[in-house]
Design an enzyme around this catalytic site. Structure first.
Site, PDB file in Angstrom:
ATOM      1  N   SER A   1      -3.875 -13.296  -0.863  1.00 31.34           N
ATOM      2  CA  SER A   1      -4.954 -12.333  -0.604  1.00 31.34           C
ATOM      3  C   SER A   1      -4.359 -10.951  -1.286  1.00 31.34           C
ATOM      4  O   SER A   1      -4.367 -10.877  -2.250  1.00 31.34           O
ATOM      5  CB  SER A   1      -4.202 -11.549   0.877  1.00 31.34           C
ATOM      6  OG  SER A   1      -3.042 -11.478   0.831  1.00 31.34           O
TER       7      SER A   1
ATOM      8  N   GLU B   1      -5.941  -6.878  -2.018  1.00 27.98           N
ATOM      9  CA  GLU B   1      -6.005  -5.500  -0.835  1.00 27.98           C
ATOM     10  C   GLU B   1      -7.000  -4.838  -1.111  1.00 27.98           C
ATOM     11  O   GLU B   1      -7.006  -4.337  -2.961  1.00 27.98           O
ATOM     12  CB  GLU B   1      -4.334  -4.867  -0.259  1.00 27.98           C
ATOM     13  CG  GLU B   1      -4.931  -3.907  -0.193  1.00 27.98           C
ATOM     14  CD  GLU B   1      -3.633  -2.894   0.455  1.00 27.98           C
ATOM     15  OE1 GLU B   1      -2.327  -3.782   1.200  1.00 27.98           O
ATOM     16  OE2 GLU B   1      -3.302  -1.827  -0.117  1.00 27.98           O
TER      17      GLU B   1
ATOM     18  N   TYR C   1      -6.195   1.161   5.292  1.00 31.48           N
ATOM     19  CA  TYR C   1      -6.259   2.835   6.499  1.00 31.48           C
ATOM     20  C   TYR C   1      -5.503   4.040   6.537  1.00 31.48           C
ATOM     21  O   TYR C   1      -4.709   3.629   6.206  1.00 31.48           O
ATOM     22  CB  TYR C   1      -5.791   2.415   8.033  1.00 31.48           C
ATOM     23  CG  TYR C   1      -6.323   2.728   9.460  1.00 31.48           C
ATOM     24  CD1 TYR C   1      -7.721   2.571   9.464  1.00 31.48           C
ATOM     25  CD2 TYR C   1      -5.503   3.703   9.531  1.00 31.48           C
ATOM     26  CE1 TYR C   1      -7.636   3.133  10.719  1.00 31.48           C
ATOM     27  CE2 TYR C   1      -5.493   4.556  10.977  1.00 31.48           C
ATOM     28  CZ  TYR C   1      -7.017   3.673  11.795  1.00 31.48           C
ATOM     29  OH  TYR C   1      -7.178   4.737  12.774  1.00 31.48           O
TER      30      TYR C   1
ATOM     31  N   ASP D   1       1.272   5.964   6.117  1.00 28.93           N
ATOM     32  CA  ASP D   1       2.211   7.447   5.474  1.00 28.93           C
ATOM     33  C   ASP D   1       1.865   8.160   6.337  1.00 28.93           C
ATOM     34  O   ASP D   1       0.468   8.964   6.614  1.00 28.93           O
ATOM     35  CB  ASP D   1       1.821   6.845   4.139  1.00 28.93           C
ATOM     36  CG  ASP D   1       2.647   6.716   3.168  1.00 28.93           C
ATOM     37  OD1 ASP D   1       3.769   6.345   3.697  1.00 28.93           O
ATOM     38  OD2 ASP D   1       2.054   5.460   2.521  1.00 28.93           O
TER      39      ASP D   1
ATOM     40  N   ALA E   1       5.678   0.781  13.487  1.00 24.19           N
ATOM     41  CA  ALA E   1       4.901  -0.189  13.742  1.00 24.19           C
ATOM     42  C   ALA E   1       5.346  -1.060  14.787  1.00 24.19           C
ATOM     43  O   ALA E   1       4.800  -1.961  14.847  1.00 24.19           O
ATOM     44  CB  ALA E   1       5.332  -0.564  11.922  1.00 24.19           C
TER      45      ALA E   1
ATOM     46  N   PHE F   1       3.197   6.732  -8.022  1.00 23.20           N
ATOM     47  CA  PHE F   1       3.158   5.864  -6.932  1.00 23.20           C
ATOM     48  C   PHE F   1       4.733   5.133  -6.342  1.00 23.20           C
ATOM     49  O   PHE F   1       5.177   5.796  -5.408  1.00 23.20           O
ATOM     50  CB  PHE F   1       2.446   4.498  -6.869  1.00 23.20           C
ATOM     51  CG  PHE F   1       1.337   4.059  -6.325  1.00 23.20           C
ATOM     52  CD1 PHE F   1       0.946   5.386  -6.108  1.00 23.20           C
ATOM     53  CD2 PHE F   1       0.629   3.113  -7.715  1.00 23.20           C
ATOM     54  CE1 PHE F   1      -1.245   5.719  -5.770  1.00 23.20           C
ATOM     55  CE2 PHE F   1      -1.136   3.946  -7.326  1.00 23.20           C
ATOM     56  CZ  PHE F   1      -1.810   4.205  -6.780  1.00 23.20           C
TER      57      PHE F   1
ATOM     58  N   HIS G   1      -0.425 -11.387  -2.619  1.00 21.49           N
ATOM     59  CA  HIS G   1      -0.312 -10.227  -1.818  1.00 21.49           C
ATOM     60  C   HIS G   1      -1.048  -9.142  -3.112  1.00 21.49           C
ATOM     61  O   HIS G   1      -0.605  -8.457  -3.334  1.00 21.49           O
ATOM     62  CB  HIS G   1      -0.236  -9.545  -0.072  1.00 21.49           C
ATOM     63  CG  HIS G   1      -1.165  -8.298  -0.291  1.00 21.49           C
ATOM     64  ND1 HIS G   1      -2.430  -8.755   0.946  1.00 21.49           N
ATOM     65  CD2 HIS G   1      -1.189  -7.267  -0.410  1.00 21.49           C
ATOM     66  CE1 HIS G   1      -2.818  -7.320   1.290  1.00 21.49           C
ATOM     67  NE2 HIS G   1      -2.330  -7.526   0.252  1.00 21.49           N
TER      68      HIS G   1
HETATM   69  P1  FAD Z   1       8.224   1.436  10.332  1.00 18.92           P
HETATM   70  O1  FAD Z   1       7.671  -0.226   9.919  1.00 18.92           O
HETATM   71  O2  FAD Z   1       7.331   1.848  11.627  1.00 18.92           O
HETATM   72  O3  FAD Z   1       9.301   1.947   9.407  1.00 18.92           O
HETATM   73  C1  FAD Z   1       8.965   3.342   8.831  1.00 18.92           C
HETATM   74  C2  FAD Z   1       9.765   3.438   8.228  1.00 18.92           C
HETATM   75  O4  FAD Z   1      11.038   4.279   9.853  1.00 18.92           O
HETATM   76  C3  FAD Z   1      11.733   2.921   7.784  1.00 18.92           C
HETATM   77  O5  FAD Z   1      12.740   3.507   7.252  1.00 18.92           O
HETATM   78  C4  FAD Z   1      11.683   2.326   9.050  1.00 18.92           C
HETATM   79  O6  FAD Z   1      13.127   1.269   8.837  1.00 18.92           O
HETATM   80  C5  FAD Z   1      12.230   3.414  10.141  1.00 18.92           C
HETATM   81  N1  FAD Z   1      12.041   2.724  11.802  1.00 18.92           N
HETATM   82  C6  FAD Z   1      11.048   1.845  11.288  1.00 18.92           C
HETATM   83  N2  FAD Z   1      11.389   1.693  13.135  1.00 18.92           N
HETATM   84  C7  FAD Z   1      11.814   2.361  14.053  1.00 18.92           C
HETATM   85  C8  FAD Z   1      12.563   3.168  15.197  1.00 18.92           C
HETATM   86  N3  FAD Z   1      11.926   2.014  16.150  1.00 18.92           N
HETATM   87  N4  FAD Z   1      13.453   4.041  14.808  1.00 18.92           N
HETATM   88  C9  FAD Z   1      13.479   4.377  13.900  1.00 18.92           C
HETATM   89  N5  FAD Z   1      13.463   4.127  12.651  1.00 18.92           N
HETATM   90  C10 FAD Z   1      12.049   3.863  12.257  1.00 18.92           C
HETATM   91  N6  FAD Z   1      -0.346   3.549   4.592  1.00 18.92           N
HETATM   92  C11 FAD Z   1      -1.307   3.929   4.623  1.00 18.92           C
HETATM   93  O7  FAD Z   1      -0.933   4.657   4.869  1.00 18.92           O
HETATM   94  N7  FAD Z   1      -2.094   2.746   4.791  1.00 18.92           N
HETATM   95  C12 FAD Z   1      -2.455   1.313   4.932  1.00 18.92           C
HETATM   96  O8  FAD Z   1      -3.267   0.369   4.835  1.00 18.92           O
HETATM   97  C13 FAD Z   1      -1.219   0.978   4.389  1.00 18.92           C
HETATM   98  N8  FAD Z   1      -1.114  -0.304   4.092  1.00 18.92           N
HETATM   99  C14 FAD Z   1       0.689  -0.597   3.498  1.00 18.92           C
HETATM  100  C15 FAD Z   1       0.366  -2.153   3.933  1.00 18.92           C
HETATM  101  C16 FAD Z   1       2.005  -2.590   3.105  1.00 18.92           C
HETATM  102  C17 FAD Z   1       1.758  -4.106   2.480  1.00 18.92           C
HETATM  103  C18 FAD Z   1       3.212  -1.559   2.437  1.00 18.92           C
HETATM  104  C19 FAD Z   1       4.104  -2.848   2.412  1.00 18.92           C
HETATM  105  C20 FAD Z   1       2.633  -0.776   2.861  1.00 18.92           C
HETATM  106  C21 FAD Z   1       1.059  -0.419   3.197  1.00 18.92           C
HETATM  107  N9  FAD Z   1       1.560   1.296   3.468  1.00 18.92           N
HETATM  108  C22 FAD Z   1       0.072   2.249   4.112  1.00 18.92           C
HETATM  109  C23 FAD Z   1       2.294   2.537   3.739  1.00 18.92           C
HETATM  110  C24 FAD Z   1       3.234   2.554   5.235  1.00 18.92           C
HETATM  111  O9  FAD Z   1       2.486   2.791   5.824  1.00 18.92           O
HETATM  112  C25 FAD Z   1       4.701   2.967   4.429  1.00 18.92           C
HETATM  113  O10 FAD Z   1       5.408   2.431   4.137  1.00 18.92           O
HETATM  114  C26 FAD Z   1       4.842   3.412   5.865  1.00 18.92           C
HETATM  115  O11 FAD Z   1       6.225   4.629   5.284  1.00 18.92           O
HETATM  116  C27 FAD Z   1       5.860   3.090   6.276  1.00 18.92           C
HETATM  117  O12 FAD Z   1       4.849   2.025   7.544  1.00 18.92           O
HETATM  118  P2  FAD Z   1       5.388   0.830   8.188  1.00 18.92           P
HETATM  119  O13 FAD Z   1       4.531   0.132   8.959  1.00 18.92           O
HETATM  120  O14 FAD Z   1       6.279   0.210   7.079  1.00 18.92           O
HETATM  121  O15 FAD Z   1       6.225   1.124   8.884  1.00 18.92           O
END
Ligand code: FAD
Length: 287
Positions: free
Chosen positions: A15, A17, A49, A108, A122, A215, A265
């Site tokens: 894939s 991105e 996004y 982020d 997430a 980055f 990816h």
């Molecule tokens: P989560 O899985 O929610 O985790 C975030 C942090 O919180 C981690 O440290 C985790 O250990 C902790 N955590 C998770 N759940 C809990 C909970 N229930 N209680 C307490 N702590 C918790 N960013 C963007 O803004 N836009 C994008 O389109 C984008 N695309 C991405 C695509 C990929 C493949 C990757 C790897 C990253 C991408 N990012 C993007 C970056 C990402 O949004 C950041 O890394 C963000 O800080 C964490 O997102 P996450 O979905 O992994 O978060």
């Protein structure tokens, strides 16, 4: 470099991105980059996004354009500052468009907002999407072989990754890394926890040292010392950086596929050249 025999097979998933363009010139360039990369026949494209809804319209329109051009495409999605009603509307919109794959993220948090209350983790977003759209979407989530920079520990990051899987994620894409062992070690720890979804390595081509260093310090990706030294040594010599970057990343991809990674990816940064060169080195052109 010599062309490695890539260990991909029919199940291996590739894939690419993109991020949404901000200007008309950028949109035109993205159309062309998409046209070129579509020739490589990836399984899907994805479009990032901006958390806080900053690119919501841009993401949606890039997704629509790629979909209309005939490619599978997965929008990235996060709650950001959006309301539940806004996210439901967006999900329904994507469904009506014929989109069936999403990348679900916390996103982020933009610096300076001070707000975190509406930034759903997430796993909460995955639960939300499942609650409102059932099994319609194939949901990818993010994971971090070198550990999310804000995580308390290796174990807690794995624990929260598992929560996303338990909430209904179908696959995961990793943050980029340049150390294949970090990935394989991570995959084994995930397997120990019973995580059985495919964990696809995220691959960042190397084209510019200053940008990569910035980055990487933000997202916690380690640039091995020897790679850093080599890139720094090239100074402003963009051709040498590009050539070295393609060689190093091709070797990384080869090691990953050889070791059983279920796909790759690519973070294309809206450029087709480096990905195409790596693709060629991996012997994937005939795919
Ligand atoms: P989560 O899985 O929610 O985790 C975030 C942090 O919180 C981690 O440290 C985790 O250990 C902790 N955590 C998770 N759940 C809990 C909970 N229930 N209680 C307490 N702590 C918790 N960013 C963007 O803004 N836009 C994008 O389109 C984008 N695309 C991405 C695509 C990929 C493949 C990757 C790897 C990253 C991408 N990012 C993007 C970056 C990402 O949004 C950041 O890394 C963000 O800080 C964490 O997102 P996450 O979905 O992994 O978060």
């Amino acid at each position: 470099m010599t062309t490695p025999q890539s260990s991909s097979n029919d199940q291996t998933r590739f894939s690419f991105e993109f991020f949404p363009a901000k200007t008309e010139v950028g949109e035109e360039k993205l159309r062309e980059v998409h046209r070129q990369l579509a020739l490589l026949n990836p399984d899907f494209f994805s479009v990032t996004y901006g958390a806080g809804g900053s690119t919501r319209d841009g993401t949606r329109s890039a997704v629509e354009a790629i979909h209309k051009a005939g490619s599978n495409v997965a929008p990235h999605l996060s709650f950001g500052g959006s309301s539940e009603a806004e996210i439901i509307a967006l999900l329904n919109d994507y469904k009506a468009m014929g989109i069936s794959r999403l990348v679900a993220l916390r996103g982020d948090i933009p610096s300076g907002t001070g707000a975190t209350s509406s930034y759903y983790y997430a796993n909460e977003l995955v639960e939300f999407v499942r609650r409102h759209t059932g099994d319609h979407f194939h949901i990818e989530v993010a994971c971090y072989p070198e550990i999310h920079p804000k995580s308390d520990s290796y174990e807690s990051d794995l624990h929260f990754f598992k929560k996303k899987v338990d909430a209904g994620a179908n696959g995961a894409i990793t943050q980029y890394f340049y150390n294949a062992d970090a990935y394989f070690y991570y995959v084994e720890r995930c397997q120990d926890l019973g995580i059985a979804i495919p964990i696809v390595p995220g691959i960042m081509p190397i084209t510019n040292y200053a940008n990569l260093a910035r980055f990487s310090s933000n997202c916690g990706a380690d640039i091995p010392r020897w790679v850093r030294q080599r890139l720094q040594g090239y100074g402003d010599d963009a051709d040498s950086i590009r050539e070295f970057g393609i060689e190093v990343v091709s070797q990384l991809c080869d090691a990953l596929l050889d070791g059983g990674a279920p796909g790759l990816h690519f973070y294309t940064m809206n450029q087709s050249g480096p990905v195409s060169a790596i693709w060629h080195n991996l012997g994937l052109s005939a795919r």
